[in-house]
Each structure stands twice: as structure tokens, then as C-alpha cells.
Design a protein around this motif. Structure first.
Motif, PDB file in Angstrom:
ATOM      1  N   TYR A  44     -15.355  -0.819   1.600  1.00  0.00           N
ATOM      2  CA  TYR A  44     -13.909  -0.624   1.741  1.00  0.00           C
ATOM      3  C   TYR A  44     -13.310  -1.626   2.722  1.00  0.00           C
ATOM      4  O   TYR A  44     -12.198  -2.110   2.522  1.00  0.00           O
ATOM      5  CB  TYR A  44     -13.615   0.818   2.173  1.00  0.00           C
ATOM      6  N   HIS A  45     -14.063  -1.950   3.777  1.00  0.00           N
ATOM      7  CA  HIS A  45     -13.592  -2.957   4.734  1.00  0.00           C
ATOM      8  C   HIS A  45     -13.476  -4.315   4.048  1.00  0.00           C
ATOM      9  O   HIS A  45     -12.487  -5.043   4.235  1.00  0.00           O
ATOM     10  CB  HIS A  45     -14.562  -3.044   5.909  1.00  0.00           C
ATOM     11  N   LYS A  48     -10.327  -4.566   1.827  1.00  0.00           N
ATOM     12  CA  LYS A  48      -9.103  -4.756   2.598  1.00  0.00           C
ATOM     13  C   LYS A  48      -9.023  -6.156   3.183  1.00  0.00           C
ATOM     14  O   LYS A  48      -7.961  -6.801   3.150  1.00  0.00           O
ATOM     15  CB  LYS A  48      -9.023  -3.712   3.710  1.00  0.00           C
ATOM     16  N   GLN A  49     -10.144  -6.642   3.713  1.00  0.00           N
ATOM     17  CA  GLN A  49     -10.155  -7.970   4.326  1.00  0.00           C
ATOM     18  C   GLN A  49      -9.888  -9.063   3.301  1.00  0.00           C
ATOM     19  O   GLN A  49      -9.117  -9.996   3.551  1.00  0.00           O
ATOM     20  CB  GLN A  49     -11.511  -8.222   5.001  1.00  0.00           C
ATOM     21  N   LYS A  52      -6.314  -9.258   2.384  1.00  0.00           N
ATOM     22  CA  LYS A  52      -5.546  -9.975   3.408  1.00  0.00           C
ATOM     23  C   LYS A  52      -5.744 -11.485   3.286  1.00  0.00           C
ATOM     24  O   LYS A  52      -4.842 -12.267   3.587  1.00  0.00           O
ATOM     25  CB  LYS A  52      -5.981  -9.512   4.807  1.00  0.00           C
ATOM     26  N   ALA A  58      -3.897  -6.416  -4.015  1.00  0.00           N
ATOM     27  CA  ALA A  58      -3.913  -4.956  -3.913  1.00  0.00           C
ATOM     28  C   ALA A  58      -2.681  -4.364  -4.590  1.00  0.00           C
ATOM     29  O   ALA A  58      -1.553  -4.777  -4.332  1.00  0.00           O
ATOM     30  CB  ALA A  58      -3.952  -4.545  -2.442  1.00  0.00           C
ATOM     31  N   GLU A  60      -0.801  -0.721  -5.133  1.00  0.00           N
ATOM     32  CA  GLU A  60      -0.765   0.700  -4.789  1.00  0.00           C
ATOM     33  C   GLU A  60      -0.240   1.462  -5.990  1.00  0.00           C
ATOM     34  O   GLU A  60       0.820   1.144  -6.534  1.00  0.00           O
ATOM     35  CB  GLU A  60       0.123   0.951  -3.575  1.00  0.00           C
ATOM     36  N   THR A  72      -5.361   2.619  -4.100  1.00  0.00           N
ATOM     37  CA  THR A  72      -5.128   1.183  -4.158  1.00  0.00           C
ATOM     38  C   THR A  72      -6.092   0.589  -5.164  1.00  0.00           C
ATOM     39  O   THR A  72      -7.303   0.828  -5.088  1.00  0.00           O
ATOM     40  CB  THR A  72      -5.345   0.523  -2.781  1.00  0.00           C
ATOM     41  N   TYR A  74      -7.539  -2.979  -6.929  1.00  0.00           N
ATOM     42  CA  TYR A  74      -7.697  -4.385  -6.559  1.00  0.00           C
ATOM     43  C   TYR A  74      -7.945  -5.236  -7.794  1.00  0.00           C
ATOM     44  O   TYR A  74      -8.625  -4.831  -8.731  1.00  0.00           O
ATOM     45  CB  TYR A  74      -8.863  -4.547  -5.583  1.00  0.00           C
ATOM     46  N   HIS A 213      -8.926   6.548  -1.355  1.00  0.00           N
ATOM     47  CA  HIS A 213      -7.854   5.528  -1.317  1.00  0.00           C
ATOM     48  C   HIS A 213      -8.049   4.468  -2.373  1.00  0.00           C
ATOM     49  O   HIS A 213      -9.105   4.315  -2.935  1.00  0.00           O
ATOM     50  CB  HIS A 213      -7.814   4.875   0.073  1.00  0.00           C
TER      51      HIS A 213
END
Length: 213
Positions: A44-45, A48-49, A52, A58, A60, A72, A74, A213
Motif C-alpha cells: 500500500y505504501h 501511494k508513493q 505521487k 490514482a 477515487e 482508490t 490505480y 482503501h
């Protein structure tokens, strides 16, 4: 290089668009939680990274009718696709990568054209041979490891590992050149992800806050 980046990018790319729990489910289906650092938190990290960093896009989406937070989803971007192939190519040619990175790259090797896969693997063998030549300038295998005391066992281990890598790589090249597997541009690819709703027989069942999420 991080295996988790390659695994996550590859999973999202195979789905086209996927939420985090789908990616986690795929990686557990592949057994990646056993042979890499692909644990729920790191997956999950990474999602998200990389969103960014512009490697993933991403989206929603609305929460389900059963309630709960919005999910979310991807989608891999053009930059993400370039990074995916860069990681695959680097892992296939660099024989001294960690086992998890090598394993991930082999899992995605059929995403390349057959001729390119063979060329990259041959480059891998050349790298092993060059490294072996450098080692044997200082260590003569025929004289046995005792020539350097017990430290010679380190050299012995390195050479045996390199020789095994070269033999395995040559075997893979032979199978690919012989027509094994379906590579990019050759027809329907191998499907390695779980369809939506299909139960994963290899799921750990470990709960994580990011699952929702």
C-alpha cells in the motif's frame, strides 16, 4: 533496485486498473509475500508513493452500497510503463541482483518480445563470465579453496553460485529459443492475475487497514 516497485507496477499493469487490495491479492497469489518484502504495508505504501511520483494514476471511486470509505483504484501511466520495463531489463541483465528481484523479473519476462528476452539473458551470461574471470585472476579453482585458508571457501561459494547462475540462464535461453512460453506480440498472454471475485487459495488472511482503501 526494489522488487516491490516492480511487482506492484507489474500487477497494476496486468489488471489495467486495480485497487490496492487486488494488488495485494495478486502478489499473495504469486507467493511474493514468501520470497520478497511484499507485505501488505509495503504494498500500500508503494502504491501511494508511485502515484505521487507519477508512475501510477490514482482514481477515487465511490464507496460500495454496503458503506465504508471510498476505494482508490490505480492505473499505470506512460512513465510507470517505462519504469516497469526498465526494472525488468535491469534485473534480467544484472546477475548479482537479490533473489526477489530476479524472481520478479522472470515473472514478467514474457512481457518482452522473445528476441529481446534472449538478448538480455545472453548479456547476463556475459556479465557472469566477466565477473568470473576477474575472480579467477586471484583465485585458481583447480587448486581448491585451501590455498587461501578458510577464506578460500568464500571464493569457492562465489564461483559455484556464478556457475549455477550461468547454467540456469543458458537453460532458460535454450527453452525460450526453442519456442517455450508466449511472449509479447505472439498471441494471448499468460494470465497471472485473479479475476474479480475469485477466491485466492494462497491468501494469508492477515488483515491490514489498507485493505479497505
Amino acid at each position: 533496485m526494489s522488487a516491490i516497485r516492480l511487482l506492484v507496477l507489474g500487477a497494476v499493469r496486468q489488471h489495467g486498473r486495480a485497487h490496492g487490495y487486488q494488488v495485494r491479492n495478486d502478489l499473495e497469489y504469486w507467493g511474493a509475500h514468501e520470497w520478497s518484502t511484499a507485505k501488505p504495508g509495503s504494498i500500500y505504501h508503494a502504491l501511494k508513493q508511485m502515484a505521487k511520483q507519477g508512475l501510477l494514476l490514482a482514481h477515487e471511486i465511490a464507496p460500495s452500497t454496503a458503506g465504508g470509505p471510498p476505494r482508490t483504484e490505480y492505473e499505470i501511466t506512460e512513465r510507470g510503463t517505462e519504469e516497469f520495463f526498465r526494472l525488468v531489463r535491469e534485473a534480467l541483465t544484472s546477475y548479482d541482483q537479490k533473489m526477489d528481484i530476479k524472481s520478479a523479473a522472470i515473472g514478467f519476462i514474457v512481457d518482452l518480445p522473445r528476441t529481446e528476452a534472449v538478448a538480455l539473458l545472453k548479456e547476463r551470461i556475459r556479465g557472469i563470465e566477466e565477473w568470473r574471470s576477474a575472480v579467477t585472476e586471484h583465485y585458481v579453482p583447480e587448486q581448491g579453496p585451501e590455498q587461501l585458508g578458510h577464506i578460500g571457501e568464500i571464493m569457492n561459494l562465489w564461483l559455484h553460485t556464478a556457475d549455477a547462475e550461468a547454467e540456469w540462464t543458458q537453460g532458460l535461453i535454450t527453452r525460450i529459443e526453442g519456442g517455450a512460453y508466449t511472449f509479447a506480440g505472439e498471441g494471448e498472454p499468460f494470465v497471472g492475475v485473479l479475476p474479480e471475485g475469485r477466491q485466492n487459495p494462497y491468501a494469508t488472511g492477515e488483515r491490514h487497514p489498507g485493505d479497505a482503501h
